[in-house]
Every structure is written in structure tokens, then in C-alpha cells.
Design a protein around this motif. Structure first.
Motif, PDB file in Angstrom:
ATOM      1  N   SER A 169       0.829  -1.203   0.000  1.00 26.05           N
ATOM      2  CA  SER A 169       0.000   0.000   0.000  1.00 26.05           C
ATOM      3  C   SER A 169       0.863   1.253   0.000  1.00 26.05           C
ATOM      4  CB  SER A 169      -0.923  -0.014   1.216  1.00 26.05           C
ATOM      5  OG  SER A 169      -1.544   1.238   1.407  1.00 26.05           O
ATOM      6  N   HIS A 170       1.930   1.215   0.764  1.00 21.40           N
ATOM      7  CA  HIS A 170       2.778   2.399   0.935  1.00 21.40           C
ATOM      8  C   HIS A 170       3.434   2.826  -0.377  1.00 21.40           C
ATOM      9  CE1 HIS A 170       5.207   4.492   4.331  1.00 21.40           C
ATOM     10  NE2 HIS A 170       4.986   5.314   3.336  1.00 21.40           N
ATOM     11  N   VAL A 171       3.804   1.858  -1.209  1.00 17.29           N
ATOM     12  CA  VAL A 171       4.410   2.175  -2.507  1.00 17.29           C
ATOM     13  C   VAL A 171       3.460   3.037  -3.338  1.00 17.29           C
ATOM     14  CG1 VAL A 171       5.102   1.192  -4.721  1.00 17.29           C
ATOM     15  CG2 VAL A 171       5.994   0.227  -2.605  1.00 17.29           C
ATOM     16  N   TYR A 172       2.199   2.666  -3.362  1.00 20.99           N
ATOM     17  CA  TYR A 172       1.222   3.444  -4.128  1.00 20.99           C
ATOM     18  C   TYR A 172       0.990   4.807  -3.494  1.00 20.99           C
ATOM     19  CZ  TYR A 172       0.180  -0.587  -7.044  1.00 20.99           C
ATOM     20  OH  TYR A 172       0.273  -1.622  -7.940  1.00 20.99           O
ATOM     21  N   PHE A 173       1.018   4.867  -2.158  1.00 19.04           N
ATOM     22  CA  PHE A 173       0.893   6.167  -1.502  1.00 19.04           C
ATOM     23  C   PHE A 173       2.024   7.092  -1.928  1.00 19.04           C
ATOM     24  CE2 PHE A 173       2.435   8.916   1.895  1.00 19.04           C
ATOM     25  CZ  PHE A 173       1.347   9.742   2.073  1.00 19.04           C
ATOM     26  N   ASN A 174       3.242   6.564  -1.953  1.00 17.39           N
ATOM     27  CA  ASN A 174       4.390   7.387  -2.342  1.00 17.39           C
ATOM     28  C   ASN A 174       4.301   7.859  -3.787  1.00 17.39           C
ATOM     29  OD1 ASN A 174       5.620   7.327   0.153  1.00 17.39           O
ATOM     30  ND2 ASN A 174       6.951   5.601  -0.332  1.00 17.39           N
ATOM     31  N   ARG A 175       3.524   7.178  -4.593  1.00 18.47           N
ATOM     32  CA  ARG A 175       3.301   7.607  -5.978  1.00 18.47           C
ATOM     33  C   ARG A 175       2.136   8.591  -6.101  1.00 18.47           C
ATOM     34  NH1 ARG A 175       3.423   1.652  -8.936  1.00 18.47           N
ATOM     35  NH2 ARG A 175       5.640   1.185  -8.605  1.00 18.47           N
ATOM     36  N   GLY A 176       1.449   8.857  -5.014  1.00 18.76           N
ATOM     37  CA  GLY A 176       0.294   9.736  -5.063  1.00 18.76           C
ATOM     38  C   GLY A 176      -0.959   9.054  -5.556  1.00 18.76           C
ATOM     39  N   GLU A 177      -0.979   7.711  -5.587  1.00 19.65           N
ATOM     40  CA  GLU A 177      -2.136   6.960  -6.093  1.00 19.65           C
ATOM     41  C   GLU A 177      -2.959   6.461  -4.906  1.00 19.65           C
ATOM     42  OE1 GLU A 177      -0.918   3.984  -8.942  1.00 19.65           O
ATOM     43  OE2 GLU A 177       0.717   5.266  -9.654  1.00 19.65           O
ATOM     44  N   ILE A 178      -3.633   7.393  -4.222  1.00 23.50           N
ATOM     45  CA  ILE A 178      -4.309   7.028  -2.979  1.00 23.50           C
ATOM     46  C   ILE A 178      -5.574   6.206  -3.220  1.00 23.50           C
ATOM     47  CG2 ILE A 178      -3.354   8.969  -1.707  1.00 23.50           C
ATOM     48  CD1 ILE A 178      -6.055  10.366  -2.007  1.00 23.50           C
ATOM     49  N   SER A 179      -6.137   6.257  -4.415  1.00 21.55           N
ATOM     50  CA  SER A 179      -7.295   5.410  -4.683  1.00 21.55           C
ATOM     51  C   SER A 179      -6.910   3.937  -4.697  1.00 21.55           C
ATOM     52  CB  SER A 179      -7.927   5.786  -6.025  1.00 21.55           C
ATOM     53  OG  SER A 179      -6.998   5.615  -7.088  1.00 21.55           O
ATOM     54  N   THR A 180      -5.619   3.662  -4.906  1.00 21.19           N
ATOM     55  CA  THR A 180      -5.118   2.288  -4.842  1.00 21.19           C
ATOM     56  C   THR A 180      -4.512   1.978  -3.484  1.00 21.19           C
ATOM     57  OG1 THR A 180      -4.629   2.326  -7.217  1.00 21.19           O
ATOM     58  CG2 THR A 180      -3.542   0.625  -5.909  1.00 21.19           C
ATOM     59  N   SER A 181      -3.773   2.923  -2.924  1.00 21.89           N
ATOM     60  CA  SER A 181      -3.056   2.662  -1.666  1.00 21.89           C
ATOM     61  C   SER A 181      -4.007   2.427  -0.503  1.00 21.89           C
ATOM     62  CB  SER A 181      -2.125   3.836  -1.336  1.00 21.89           C
ATOM     63  OG  SER A 181      -2.858   5.015  -1.014  1.00 21.89           O
ATOM     64  N   VAL A 182      -5.106   3.175  -0.444  1.00 24.67           N
ATOM     65  CA  VAL A 182      -6.009   3.085   0.704  1.00 24.67           C
ATOM     66  C   VAL A 182      -6.639   1.702   0.845  1.00 24.67           C
ATOM     67  CG1 VAL A 182      -8.201   3.926   1.630  1.00 24.67           C
ATOM     68  CG2 VAL A 182      -6.441   5.551   0.936  1.00 24.67           C
ATOM     69  N   PRO A 183      -7.307   1.166  -0.180  1.00 24.93           N
ATOM     70  CA  PRO A 183      -7.933  -0.156   0.018  1.00 24.93           C
ATOM     71  C   PRO A 183      -6.931  -1.277   0.261  1.00 24.93           C
ATOM     72  CG  PRO A 183      -8.146   0.568  -2.271  1.00 24.93           C
ATOM     73  CD  PRO A 183      -7.645   1.736  -1.499  1.00 24.93           C
ATOM     74  N   LEU A 184      -5.691  -1.123  -0.191  1.00 19.08           N
ATOM     75  CA  LEU A 184      -4.704  -2.190   0.002  1.00 19.08           C
ATOM     76  C   LEU A 184      -4.275  -2.353   1.457  1.00 19.08           C
ATOM     77  CD1 LEU A 184      -2.364  -1.773  -3.107  1.00 19.08           C
ATOM     78  CD2 LEU A 184      -3.920  -3.667  -2.609  1.00 19.08           C
ATOM     79  N   ALA A 185      -4.506  -1.351   2.289  1.00 18.69           N
ATOM     80  CA  ALA A 185      -4.131  -1.463   3.705  1.00 18.69           C
ATOM     81  C   ALA A 185      -5.117  -2.304   4.496  1.00 18.69           C
ATOM     82  CB  ALA A 185      -4.022  -0.071   4.326  1.00 18.69           C
ATOM     83  N   TYR A 186      -6.366  -2.398   4.040  1.00 17.70           N
ATOM     84  CA  TYR A 186      -7.401  -3.042   4.843  1.00 17.70           C
ATOM     85  C   TYR A 186      -7.250  -4.561   4.966  1.00 17.70           C
ATOM     86  CZ  TYR A 186      -9.716   1.376   5.454  1.00 17.70           C
ATOM     87  OH  TYR A 186      -9.987   2.667   5.836  1.00 17.70           O
TER      88      TYR A 186
END
Length: 554
Positions: A169-186
Motif C-alpha cells: 500500500s505504501h508504494v502506491y501512496f508514495n506515488r500519489g495513487e491514494i485510490s489504490t493505496s487506501v484499500p490495500l491497507a485493509y
């Protein structure tokens, strides 16, 4: 393990901070005096910068959706313009323009307008921590000592792998892709919740060693290196986010006798007074030793506090290991727990952002240690957990579980716990009640946190799920209350697992969730998982003639 090492490391870190901390000025917004004349040091006028921003597809689309779109024009540090486009009071597009290049550098829409942390700026959170060679190396150091190649399907392998799986999830957050990073943490949070509930209600001891192949003394040496590396990285290449900034500002206001919750925090951190008073009090010695400059600069006091919080967790885990096991095995367990904390990437993430989340982790660990004391466990655990709740309110969700203690003499323990908890909370908050009373105190702390929106959860991204969030929050409350009664008897390992479960369940329902929160429960998960195993392999059995030399001689 020499317990003086962490103290010496902390002292060395403070000396380095005093001698070498270099302020780094923050870039603020300035409204130019004229839109027809270039500001000093600029080539473009404000109107020219606005016309450049109007060429972007995002601004053209926003004008079609919102007739009468207004613009605000600002300079943002040397050579950079910021053009903000407003529909009423809402900023719908933000454009950054290079003065020298006369070109658009960045364009933001949606939640990334209001939330700079959603834009994926390189190094914005933790700087070098995000480098693959740091993250991957730490992840391997965290996993390898506990891998048993003879038992590849060992459940502990999966548990620890999931603990580092937040990285996906964090990798996508660092790319600014929060629509992907957020659901991956759950899914990661959900797995850890299920495992901690299982351990809490169905504990099983395992005869197999925790560290199957590596001598624990090697981990002790690696621990010393990791502590030094983490402190050096904090001092030389870490940043202070708004959390640490808030702690320093609050400490300065306390030291100067000013109100803590009277709305006087700086404009660039207006809601920095959202934490409990203990959070700001622990920053006071550092702010007094290294006074705040009045700006969001290097904030060396925040570095010193973050290092202390980290060392408190590390030391607390070592002490807890010794409390859980007698003799050498307890010492070994303590070393392994401390090592795992030092190698865990997300503990370094908190340290590299100089946040306060490790303070909550430390106080919860010490509250758990208090529950292992032969006497006074009710008073000690109540006081320790109250300090945690008066720092970050999430710790208060553990009050029913810790009030139930081990289940023995539950009523007396609960009474002593409640008295200590209430006394410490009152002593912490009453001196800082603002002129608006308890209502204003609530609005500026818990009320603000409960009411703010955030794109960093599925609840913030999908407004239609509000009913489900409410139902799950009610379930979390029910779980927290039920754990006062069940299981009827629980040992410290079960208490650690159930405490982790409550904190994870709470985080699953938060509107604002971030990777810093992982350390709230990470030490408890480590205790719950590691305390089920022997810390090290048993020594090889001696040959029969060596086991009974007297019989052989006879």
C-alpha cells in the motif's frame, strides 16, 4: 544486553542535535502586492502566471463545471507561483507555475488539492526511509532471524510477512495513487485483527524455537548497530511533519504560561492542539533545551523527543520480555523483542518523520508491564494507560481490557485501575481547560478528530459507506467493553493480543488512517506472537557418558 547502551545512545543523539541540527525553512504562501508588476526576484507578473495556469486541461474543465470560477494568486518560495481556482469557498484546482520556465510544474484536483500528503512528493514522509535499499534491508533483517527453512509453512512466517505487507500500500501512496493505496491497507489490518483475536482467545504455546538458526547474541549485537543507525539517520536525514511541529509549539506555549487550547497555534498548523496535554508536556524538556525558533524549521527538539519515544518502546519491550519469562530465557526474549522493534520498518518510519506515535506505543507497553507486577498492578496500569490516553486518545479504547486485568480479583483490580486512570486524566487535563470550558476542549481535540474528513480511508473516499462505518464503530465499542469480562482468565500474552486487536479494530473504522498508526499495535503483536515460542533453540543434549560421569567412573 547492557541496558545502559540505549541511554548512552540517547545522550549522544541529544549532543549531536545541539551541535549539528540545521534549520530548514518552510516555504509559505505570499500574496503579491500587485498582479501587474513582478514581485522582487520574479520575472512574471501575477496575471501572466494566471494565464499560464488557464492553459491546463484541469482548469478548462473546472471552468466548464463551475461558471464564474475565481482565482487566487500567490508566490510559493523563490521562483514558483501558486494559482488556486475556487468555486465559492472550495479550492477545486491548484496549479504551480515556474517563473523562470514560464511553464506549469504541477496541477492538482480532487482531494490532492487540500491534502499535500496525498500528492506523492518524494521524501515528504521520512526522506531516506523511502529508499528501497533502506526499506528492503530492514524488511529482511526483520524477517530472516525468524525463518525456519525446515518448517516453511510455519505460521509465524506468514504473520511477520503480513506485518511488513503494509509496504505494498505504501508504494502506491508514495506515488500519489491514494485510490489504490487506501484499500490495500485493509486486508493487512483485517488479517492482523483476526490473528490477534485468535491468539487472545485460543492461546497455544509452541515448543519450537523463536529464533531457529541465529544465536540470540548475534541479534543483541545487531540491535546495538540498528539503534545507532536509526539515531544517526534521524539526526542527519529525517524531516519533522506537522505532528512533531505541534508537539514543539505546544511545549513552547506551556513553558511560556500560555493557553494550550485557546486557538493560538500558528496559521500553518492551526489544528496542532488536537492531542492530549501529556503529548505536549513530554516535549517541554527538549523545547527548553533547544528552544523553538518560531518557524517550521529543522525543529531539533522534535528530533530529540522522537528518539526518546523510540528508545522507550525498545527498552519497554526488553523489560517486558524479562517479565514474561524467568531467567536467561526472559533476557533472550527481551532482546528478540527489542531487536524486532528496531528492525521493523514502520518503527523507523515514525522515527524518520519525528511523529509522536511511538509515545502511545511506549505507554501501552509500560501499562502491560504494570499488569505483570506482583503488587500494585491496578494502580500502575491505570496510571500508565491514562498517560497514553492523555497523549493520544486512541489508548483510551484499552481501558476496559486493562481494567479487567488477568481476571483474578477482577472487581478490586478494576476499582484501583479506575481510580488511578481517573486521577491521572484529571491531573493532566484540568490545568489546561480553556476559557470555553470542557466543550471547547472537546471541540479542539476529540471533536475535531472525529469530525474531519480525510481521503486516507475507504470511509473518506466513499461517502455512501457511512452506515457501515457507524455499524463497525459500534461493534468496536462492544468488543472493547466485552473484553473486560472475557476471556475470564488471561495471561500477559493474551492481554497483548487482545489490546492489539482493539487498536486494530479501532483503526479499521477511522476516517483518517495513516501508516504511522501501525506502531500503535506493532509492539503488542510482536509480544503476542513471540511469547508463544522459546526464545532460542535448546542446547544439544550431552553424550550419555558426559551426563553421568559418576556412573561411568563407577
Amino acid at each position: 544486553m547492557d541496558v545502559r547502551a540505549p541511554a548512552l545512545a540517547a545522550l549522544a543523539a541529544l549532543v549531536l542535535l545541539l551541535l549539528a541540527a540545521a534549520p530548514a525553512g518552510a516555504q509559505g504562501l505570499t500574496t503579491p502586492e500587485s498582479l501587474t508588476q513582478p514581485p522582487q526576484g520574479f520575472e512574471l507578473t501575477g496575471r501572466e502566471a494566471v494565464r499560464i495556469s488557464e492553459r491546463t486541461p484541469e482548469v478548462r474543465a473546472a471552468k466548464e463545471r463551475h461558471p464564474g470560477l475565481d482565482s487566487g494568486t500567490y508566490t510559493r518560495g523563490p521562483g514558483r507561483w501558486q494559482i488556486s481556482w475556487f468555486a465559492g469557498d472550495d479550492e477545486v484546482v491548484q496549479v504551480h507555475v515556474s517563473d523562470s520556465l514560464r511553464a506549469v510544474l504541477e496541477t492538482w484536483t480532487g482531494p490532492q488539492v487540500a491534502w499535500r500528503m496525498a500528492r506523492g512528493y518524494e521524501g515528504a514522509f521520512g526522506r531516506t526511509f523511502n529508499a528501497p535499499y533502506v526499506w528492503v534491508t530492514l524488511g529482511l533483517l526483520f524477517l530472516i532471524p525468524f525463518i525456519d527453512p525446515r518448517r516453511p509453512f510455519r505460521l509465524l512466517h506468514l504473520d511477520l510477512l503480513v506485518m511488513v505487507a503494509f509496504a505494498v500500500s505504501h508504494v502506491y501512496f508514495n506515488r500519489g495513487e491514494i485510490s489504490t493505496s487506501v484499500p490495500l491497507a485493509y486486508p493487512v489490518l483485517a488479517y492482523l485483527l483476526a490473528r490477534m483475536l485468535w491468539v487472545g482467545f485460543r492461546p497455544r504455546e509452541r515448543a519450537r524455537p523463536l529464533v531457529p538458526l541465529v544465536p540470540v547474541t548475534w541479534l543483541a549485537l545487531a540491535l546495538i548497530f540498528l539503534v545507532g543507525f536509526r539515531i544517526a539517520l534521524n539526526v542527519t536525514d529525517s524531516n519533522v511533519i506537522d505532528v512533531g511541529y505541534s508537539g514543539v509549539v505546544g511545549a513552547d506555549q506551556i513553558a511560556d504560561g500560555e493557553g494550550l487550547y485557546d486557538g493560538t497555534f500558528p496559521e500553518n498548523n492551526r489544528h496542532g492542539d488536537t492531542y492530549g496535554p501529556v503529548n505536549y508536556l513530554v516535549y517541554v524538556p527538549f523545547e527548553q533545551a533547544i528552544p523553538w525558533s518560531g518557524a517550521w524549521d529543522g525543529l531539533p527538539a522534535a528530533h530529540g523527543a522522537a528518539i526518546l519515544f523510540d528508545l522507550l518502546v525498545l527498552g519497554g519491550l526488553f523489560l517486558l520480555g524479562r517479565r514474561l519469562r524467568a531467567g536467561p530465557d526472559g533476557r533472550r526474549l527481551g532482546i528478540v523483542l527489542a531487536y524486532a522493534w528496531a528492525a521493523y520498518p514502520y518503527s523507523l518510519f515514525v522515527l524518520s518523520t519525528n511523529a509522536n506515535d511511538s509515545l502511545l506505543a511506549a505507554l501501552v507497553v509500560f501499562a502491560l508491564i504494570a499488569l505483570t507486577l506482583p503488587r500494585g498492578k491496578g494502580l500502575a496500569s491505570g496510571a500508565a494507560l491514562a498517560l497514553g490516553a492523555a497523549s493520544k486518545f486512541g489508548a483510551g479504547s484499552l481501558a476496559p481490557l486493562f481494567a479487567g486485568g488477568s481476571g483474578e480479583r477482577r472487581g478490586r483490580h478494576a476499582l484501583l485501575f479506575a481510580l488511578a486512570f481517573a486521577a491521572v486524566m484529571a491531573a493532566a487535563f484540568l490545568p489546561f481547560v480553556p476559557d470555553g470550558g470542557l466543550r471547547e476542549l472537546y471541540d479542539r481535540t476529540v471533536g475535531y478528530q472525529a469530525g474531519r474528513g480525510s481521503p486516507f480511508s475507504i470511509w473518506g473516499q466513499e461517502e455512501g459507506l457511512g452506515w457501515l462505518q457507524t455499524a463497525l464503530q459500534a461493534a468496536v465499542v462492544a468488543l472493547a467493553l466485552a473484553l473486560f469480562f472475557v476471556p475470564r482468565r488471561r495471561d500477559p500474552r493474551q492481554l497483548a493480543a487482545l489490546a492489539a486487536a482493539v487498536l486494530i479494530a479501532l483503526q479499521l473504522t477511522l476516517t483518517h488512517w495513516f501508516y504511522l498508526y501501525v506502531v500503535w499495535f506493532a509492539p503488542l503483536v510482536l509480544v503476542a506472537l513471540f511469547a508463544a515460542h522459546r526464545a532460542a533453540p535448546e542446547a544439544p543434549a550431552a553424550p550419555r557418558d558426559e551426563q553421568a560421569p559418576a556412573a561411568v567412573a563407577a
